[in-house]
Scaffold this active site. Structure first.
Site: not given
Length: 522
Positions: A87, A205
């Site tokens: 989260e 990335d």
């Protein structure tokens, strides 16, 4: 099936039938809102998308409604978060399952961006459609998107066997074997070459977290890296020590930057750990190859192959972009290194063998939680993730130990459970069964969660009879625990007892509904 008191342990034999409760009347049917296809693939793209024989082809790209994705992810439930950072991740990724006739029960990954990531919905939709045109067997393909108010979501094929980072950096029982590492490097190079040929050469990335493993254990490149955060322009979210030098100078990503990032993945594959590129180059220049190789691979790889891979990594990590090889060169160097082509990836990766999707039980009569949805779909991978995330939360109050009972035997028993938990988390289901059995056999402490976890392990090992016994034992320890009934439903379905399976699903959903009402109060 009769229920036992929570303080008793029962034998290992299975009663003839599980318990049943009265069935409530079915709810009225709900209307289905089909997805809106944006376009279909042309013949050339369809041919390029052919994947492994047992893998379903990616569907046509589509626009989804927020309601569809909310339903697919169980209301974006925390139990369905699969982001490596959980989260805390800036952009959450959820596991989901498309519902209704149009969805076909397909497993999906849903990336939910922060509210400020893409302020322009048209730009987001245009970028998503561009990436959605790509179809390749080496990629976790993008199959849709959603723009709804401030919400921006991407929908991709779900890859059930974790990331390269998980298998390289966080393994507990078995390091990835050498031939599999070479296969990963080659497959990802192929994916990058395909993207370049399709005029989508810039991958943002690129790292070990972007490499995923499908149901067959084959490595695939996540499609999410083909889109970047449009507001802040950031293309690298990882430690700056791993970013290309030119990106630090001007903030721009080029094809050569992608090659540099590919070099960091090669270092990961060689060493089994994250080593900053500058340090890796120093190690390569000043020491032997063995200095950078993972110690668990000692004596298990070809010196010639390792030398080739180290040399290639060194070239990819050169400071000047012009000194790095191009993508085609990467593919041509890695292709001859491929060995064990006859060995399936799932064998080398050490993950369960992919099976045909079992017949699911009939639809239950009550709305289901994420656990209920997973069980109704016979989605063992989703059940595993939910059991891992809930941990031992439901065991509270089932055991009360006095100080006198805290013996060395007790410590040994808890150590066996801990080892079982590690094996269960890492999907080493046979070892988990052994460890949990040690815990159960001592008998000082009774855990419904251990029985539920061992039940799933038996299902993963194609032992539905044993799975049913353990699920029933869990109910004996905790008579009104919905998970015990859900696990019985899955085992019964595996045993082709569909009517009894439906009874268990309905009973579990009733128990969950009753529990929720008691929590909320009158």
């Amino acid at each position: 099936m009769g229920c036992c008191g929570s303080s008793l342990r029962v034998g290992s034999h299975a009663p003839e039938k599980p318990p049943r409760r009265a069935r409530p009347p079915p709810p009225p049917p709900q209307p289905h809102h089909p997805r809106r296809p944006s376009f279909t693939l042309n013949a050339h793209q369809a041919a390029a998308s052919s994947s492994a024989a047992s893998a379903a082809p990616a569907p046509a790209f589509a626009e989804f409604s927020l309601a569809e994705l909310r339903e697919a992810t169980g209301g974006f439930a925390a139990a369905n978060i699969v982001s490596e950072s959980g989260e805390k991740a800036p952009n959450l990724v959820y596991r989901g399952r498309l519902q209704g006739a149009g969805g076909g029960g397909r497993a999906i990954a849903v990336k939910k961006f922060g509210k400020l990531a893409w302020p322009d919905p048209k730009q987001f939709a245009e970028e998503a459609r561009g990436v959605g045109k790509l179809r390749h067997r080496r990629m976790a393909n993008l199959i849709g998107y959603c723009c709804d108010g401030d919400e921006r979501l991407l929908v991709a094929e779900f890859m059930p066997n974790d990331t390269l980072a998980k298998h390289l950096f966080h393994w507990e029982n078995k390091a990835i074997e050498w031939a599999m590492r070479l296969r990963v490097a080659y497959n990802i190079a192929e994916a990058l070459e395909y993207c370049s040929n399709e005029e989508r050469p810039l991958y943002h990335d690129l790292n070990a977290y972007r490499v995923l493993f499908d149901e067959n254990g084959d490595p695939r490149l996540s499609c999410f890296g083909l889109m970047k955060n449009s507001r802040d322009g950031k293309s690298y979210s990882t430690n700056l020590a791993y970013t290309p030098p030119e990106y630090l100078r001007n903030g721009r990503v080029t094809l050569e930057s992608v090659v540099f990032s590919f070099g960091t993945i090669l270092i990961d594959l060689l060493s089994g750990k994250r080593i900053p590129p500058t340090l890796a180059l120093d190690m390569i220049r000043s020491r032997s190859i063995q200095a950078i190789m993972e110690t668990n691979l000692e004596g298990k790889y070809s010196i010639e192959e390792a030398t080739t891979l180290v040399d290639l990594a060194s070239k990819c990590l050169q400071y000047e972009p012009r000194d790095r090889p191009d993508i085609k060169k990467l593919v041509s160097i890695l292709q001859p290194l491929q060995t064990k082509s006859e060995v399936p990836s799932y064998v080398m990766l050490g993950v369960p063998k992919p099976e045909e999707v079992p017949k699911a039980p009939p639809a239950p009569q009550h709305p289901l939680s994420p656990m209920g949805e997973a069980c109704s779909r016979m989605d063992l991978t989703a059940i595993h993730q939910i059991l891992v995330s809930t941990h031992y939360r439901d065991d509270e109050g089932t055991n009360e130990l006095s100080f006198q009972e805290w013996t060395q035997q007790m410590r040994d028993m808890l150590d066996a459970r801990k080892r079982g938990d590690f094996a269960f988390r890492d999907k080493n289901f046979k070892q988990a069964i052994d460890c949990y059995t040690q815990f159960v056999d001592v008998g000082t402490m009774v855990s419904p969660t251990v029985y539920a976890r061992r039940s799933l392990c038996h299902l993963m090992c194609d032992q539905p009879d044993a799975a049913l016994r353990d699920a029933m034992q869990a109910q004996c320890v905790y008579p009104d625990w919905p998970t015990a009934f859900y696990m019985q439903a899955v085992a019964l379905s595996k045993l082709n007892m569909q009517s009894d399976s439906l009874d268990m699903l309905n009973e579990a959903s009733q128990l969950e509904e009753k529990r929720q009402k008691s929590i909320k109060g009158p």
